[in-house]
Design a protein around this motif. Structure first.
Motif, short mmCIF file in Angstrom:
data_model
loop_
_atom_site.label_atom_id
_atom_site.label_comp_id
_atom_site.label_asym_id
_atom_site.label_seq_id
_atom_site.Cartn_x
_atom_site.Cartn_y
_atom_site.Cartn_z
N LEU A 309 0.83 -1.21 0.00
CA LEU A 309 0.00 0.00 0.00
C LEU A 309 0.86 1.25 0.00
CD1 LEU A 309 -2.79 1.33 0.14
CD2 LEU A 309 -2.65 1.20 2.63
N LYS A 310 1.97 1.22 0.73
CA LYS A 310 2.86 2.40 0.76
C LYS A 310 3.37 2.71 -0.65
CE LYS A 310 6.81 4.46 3.10
NZ LYS A 310 7.28 5.09 1.87
N ALA A 311 3.74 1.67 -1.38
CA ALA A 311 4.21 1.89 -2.74
C ALA A 311 3.12 2.51 -3.61
CB ALA A 311 4.66 0.55 -3.35
N LEU A 312 1.91 2.14 -3.34
CA LEU A 312 0.79 2.65 -4.14
C LEU A 312 0.44 4.09 -3.76
CD1 LEU A 312 -1.11 1.55 -6.34
CD2 LEU A 312 -2.70 0.90 -4.53
N THR A 313 0.39 4.36 -2.46
CA THR A 313 -0.01 5.71 -2.03
C THR A 313 1.11 6.73 -2.21
OG1 THR A 313 0.54 5.11 0.25
CG2 THR A 313 -1.77 4.93 -0.41
N ASP A 314 2.35 6.27 -2.28
CA ASP A 314 3.45 7.21 -2.60
C ASP A 314 3.21 7.83 -3.98
OD1 ASP A 314 4.71 6.80 -0.24
OD2 ASP A 314 6.26 5.45 -1.02
N LYS A 315 2.56 7.10 -4.83
CA LYS A 315 2.34 7.56 -6.20
C LYS A 315 0.96 8.20 -6.38
CE LYS A 315 3.34 5.87 -10.83
NZ LYS A 315 3.77 4.67 -11.59
N HIS A 316 -0.02 7.70 -5.63
CA HIS A 316 -1.41 8.13 -5.86
C HIS A 316 -2.04 8.83 -4.66
CE1 HIS A 316 -1.90 6.04 -9.73
NE2 HIS A 316 -1.07 5.16 -9.22
N LYS A 317 -1.29 9.19 -3.66
CA LYS A 317 -1.81 9.82 -2.45
C LYS A 317 -2.78 8.89 -1.72
CE LYS A 317 0.54 13.45 -3.60
NZ LYS A 317 1.83 13.70 -2.95
N GLU A 318 -3.36 9.40 -0.66
CA GLU A 318 -4.25 8.57 0.15
C GLU A 318 -5.68 8.64 -0.39
OE1 GLU A 318 -3.35 6.70 2.68
OE2 GLU A 318 -1.25 7.37 2.81
N PRO A 319 -6.44 7.55 -0.30
CA PRO A 319 -7.85 7.60 -0.72
C PRO A 319 -8.69 8.42 0.24
CG PRO A 319 -7.35 5.46 0.24
CD PRO A 319 -6.04 6.20 0.15
N ASN A 320 -9.65 9.14 -0.29
CA ASN A 320 -10.55 9.93 0.57
C ASN A 320 -11.50 8.98 1.30
OD1 ASN A 320 -13.20 11.73 0.96
ND2 ASN A 320 -11.40 13.04 0.89
N PRO A 321 -11.78 9.24 2.59
CA PRO A 321 -12.56 8.27 3.37
C PRO A 321 -14.05 8.56 3.44
CG PRO A 321 -11.54 9.86 4.84
CD PRO A 321 -11.17 10.28 3.45
N TYR A 322 -14.59 9.38 2.57
CA TYR A 322 -16.01 9.74 2.68
C TYR A 322 -16.87 8.97 1.68
CZ TYR A 322 -15.03 13.32 6.08
OH TYR A 322 -14.65 13.95 7.23
N LEU A 323 -18.08 8.64 2.12
CA LEU A 323 -19.05 7.97 1.25
C LEU A 323 -20.43 8.59 1.48
CD1 LEU A 323 -20.42 4.59 2.57
CD2 LEU A 323 -19.11 6.12 4.05
N SER A 324 -21.40 8.17 0.69
CA SER A 324 -22.76 8.71 0.78
C SER A 324 -23.71 7.64 1.30
CB SER A 324 -23.27 9.17 -0.58
OG SER A 324 -22.33 10.00 -1.20
#
Length: 596
Positions: A309-324
């Protein structure tokens, strides 16, 4: 033998649906209640009753389902059943229906109890105390000779309500020094005290936290129907971000997720949830703040997952935690049903509602959401933030179209009010549901300061309300009747923000002006002054790209009359900012104002 009008009610709704920690609890509880209600309707039909609500086209629709919420053909049955009995003894029909309800419940419960990996985790004596005291069943009937159906229906529903108020109170079977269920605290836990010898399969099926306790209903909701996973709120929240990650970057992460073999990460069945095929795992996998709980629940080493996950978020930032959370409910349904003249009209009404419920399943699926319940005029679903407005509009328009004939017949405008709450996936599940229900109430009943652009009050019902509940901040709420196109306005503002045509801090500055004018009296001077101040701020802003400030200026001239209307306009911009975050994640960009 004379004829009767029969009304039946099945419960408990609270224990089956509201008491939930995981989304699977919520979904399976809703499914369980529908299946028990369906068994009751089927029993009445077999005994010669003419079903009025529900009114299935054929007997096959009342056969037990296998538990797929995405099966558009599956009939969801509400917990109220109305039928006509001709030349049948109501007491016999009711007893058979009661037996059918209990038998359906026991099928679910016994399957769980007989599962070896669950049996070892259960205290048998407490289980047996509770398992026969779960289903609530109430019935009422009145003589009915075919004349004056509205009066007979009103009378039987009054009697049913009275019967439900006279609840049955069986002798208590509580046990000292046994903890209560963590979900609602009503019954003692049926789980054994020692859990260190539980197998991995037992842990995976029950997914209990340290110290979490479950009664018989909680265990059945958690373990019945096998290990088929249900999409979590975190998976729904992460959906825009996952759509923005390139395939070449996502594939290595998916390989690590697959290497756990289902022991730590449930894999979604992509035949049931094809929209999640690109990443068919729990959303827990992409939120590192969930890893501690994942380790506690499964007992596996998740370091490989954390590294990937660190390798992925280093490139794509963190996912937003909000939903509807979307909650929809039909308007004027009670008065409309009161206007139905005979059984035929009521059956046609029931069929129209069933058709809408089937359509709702498809609509939620098209918008990448997860349906919890669609029955009658009620819908409850979780949706990615970027999809919630278009889904709400489609549900509203479909409801109006499918019940057009019933609106004419009953002379009631049958519309759909929709509440949407945007909140953090780590909020308690019960809180998320309450947020959605509060938004739905707001959609039906405008507050005193909810005004149309001309300053007049908004009408009750036929509304859309969107509530934004950021952690650490006050709720931001907006509401309008569907005719005011709030959904279209919010979507357009979100696009402008995502395209860089609006500065993200404009909303905060407009709210500051609204606060400064809050104590001013109404009047033409006020309208002129507040518009000029707002337009001055707009004129000073220089958007990063070719701007939409002219459009915003036009909106201010048309909609801002005083401090309250300016504050509502600023609130719409703030809600649009949250939607902009989702749009940017789909585009693989970092939102300008993203704070989490």
């Amino acid at each position: 033998m004379s004829s009767h009008l029969l009304a039946l009610s099945v419960g408990p709704v609270q224990e089956f649906i509201a008491a939930s920690r995981r989304t699977r609890d919520l979904w399976f509880g809703s499914y369980l209640l529908s299946e028990i209600s369906k068994a009751v309707a089927r029993s009445v039909r077999i005994d010669g009753g003419k079903l009025i609500f529900p009114s299935p086209d054929n007997a096959d629709e009342l056969e037990p389902q296998t538990g797929s919420d995405d099966d558009a053909r599956a009939l969801n049955v509400a917990n109220i059943i109305i039928a006509e009995l001709k030349d049948r003894d109501p007491s016999v029909v009711v007893q058979n229906a009661k037996n059918a309800a209990r038998a359906r419940w026991r099928k679910f419960a016994d399957d769980v109890f007989d599962d070896p990996k669950i049996t070892r985790a259960i205290r048998e004596e407490i289980w047996k105390d509770q398992v026969n005291d779960v289903v609530e069943f109430y019935a009422a009937w009145v003589p009915f000779n075919g004349a004056n159906y509205p009066l007979a229906r009103k009378r039987v529903t009054q009697l049913l309500a009275g019967r439900k108020n006279c609840r049955d109170f069986c002798p208590a079977k509580g046990r000292a020094k046994v903890p209560k269920s963590s979900l609602d605290g009503l019954r003692e836990s049926v789980l054994v005290e020692r859990r260190d010898d539980w197998s991995a399969k037992t842990k995976r099926s029950l997914r209990v936290r340290d110290g979490e306790q479950l009664d018989v209903v909680g265990v059945v909701k958690r373990a019945a129907g096998g290990d088929r996973p249900y999409p979590s709120v975190s998976r729904v929240a992460a959906d825009p971000w996952l759509r923005g990650v390139k395939d070449d970057d996502l594939e290595p992460f998916k390989e690590v997720c697959a290497s756990f073999g289902g022991n730590a990460l449930h894999r979604l069945d992509t035949e049931i949830y094809p929209r999640y095929e690109r990443f068919p795992y729990e959303g827990t996998a992409v939120y590192r703040n969930r890893y501690k709980e994942l380790e506690e629940e499964t007992g596996v080493d998740i370091k490989p997952l954390a590294d990937a996950l660190k390798a992925l978020t280093d490139k794509h930032k963190e996912p937003n935690p909000y939903l509807s959370v979307l909650v929809a409910d039909g308007d004027r349904m009670g008065p409309a049903i009161s206007e139905l003249k005979d059984i035929g009209e009521h059956q046609a009404f029931s069929k129209a509602l069933s058709t809408f419920a089937e359509s709702a399943k498809a609509i939620v699926r098209e918008h990448r959401g997860v349906l919890v319940y669609a029955g009658g005029d009620d819908v409850l679903a979780f949706l990615p933030v970027d999809q919630c407005l278009s889904c709400a509009r489609k549900l509203h328009d479909t409801f109006g179209e499918l019940l057009k004939e019933q609106s004419k017949e009953t002379k009631q405008e049958l519309t759909l009010s929709v509440g949407v709450a945007i909140a953090h996936f780590l909020d308690n599940l019960e809180d998320l549901l309450n947020f959605g229900r509060e938004a739905e109430k707001h959609a039906k009943n405008p507050q005193d300061d909810d005004r149309k652009p001309d300053g007049t009050k908004q009408e009750k019902r036929n509304g859309l309300a969107v509530h934004l509940l950021k952690r650490g901040g006050s709720p931001i709420t907006v509401r309008a009747n569907w005719s005011d196109d709030l959904d279209e306005r919010l979507a357009t503002m979100a696009e402008w923000l995502a395209d860089g045509k609006l500065p993200t801090r404009l909303a905060n500055e407009l709210r500051g002006i609204a606060d400064a004018y809050e104590r001013w009296d109404d009047g033409n001077a006020l309208e002129n002054a507040i518009q000029k101040d707002a337009l001055r701020v707009v004129g000073k802003k220089q958007p990063p790209s070719e701007g939409a400030m002219g459009n915003i200026g036009d909106m201010i001239r048309a909609r801002v009359k005083n401090a309250a209307t300016l504050k509502r306009f600023a609130n719409e911009l703030l809600v649009a900012r949250q939607m902009e975050t989702a749009l940017r994640q789909i585009r693989h960009e970092t939102a300008q104002g993203d704070d989490e």
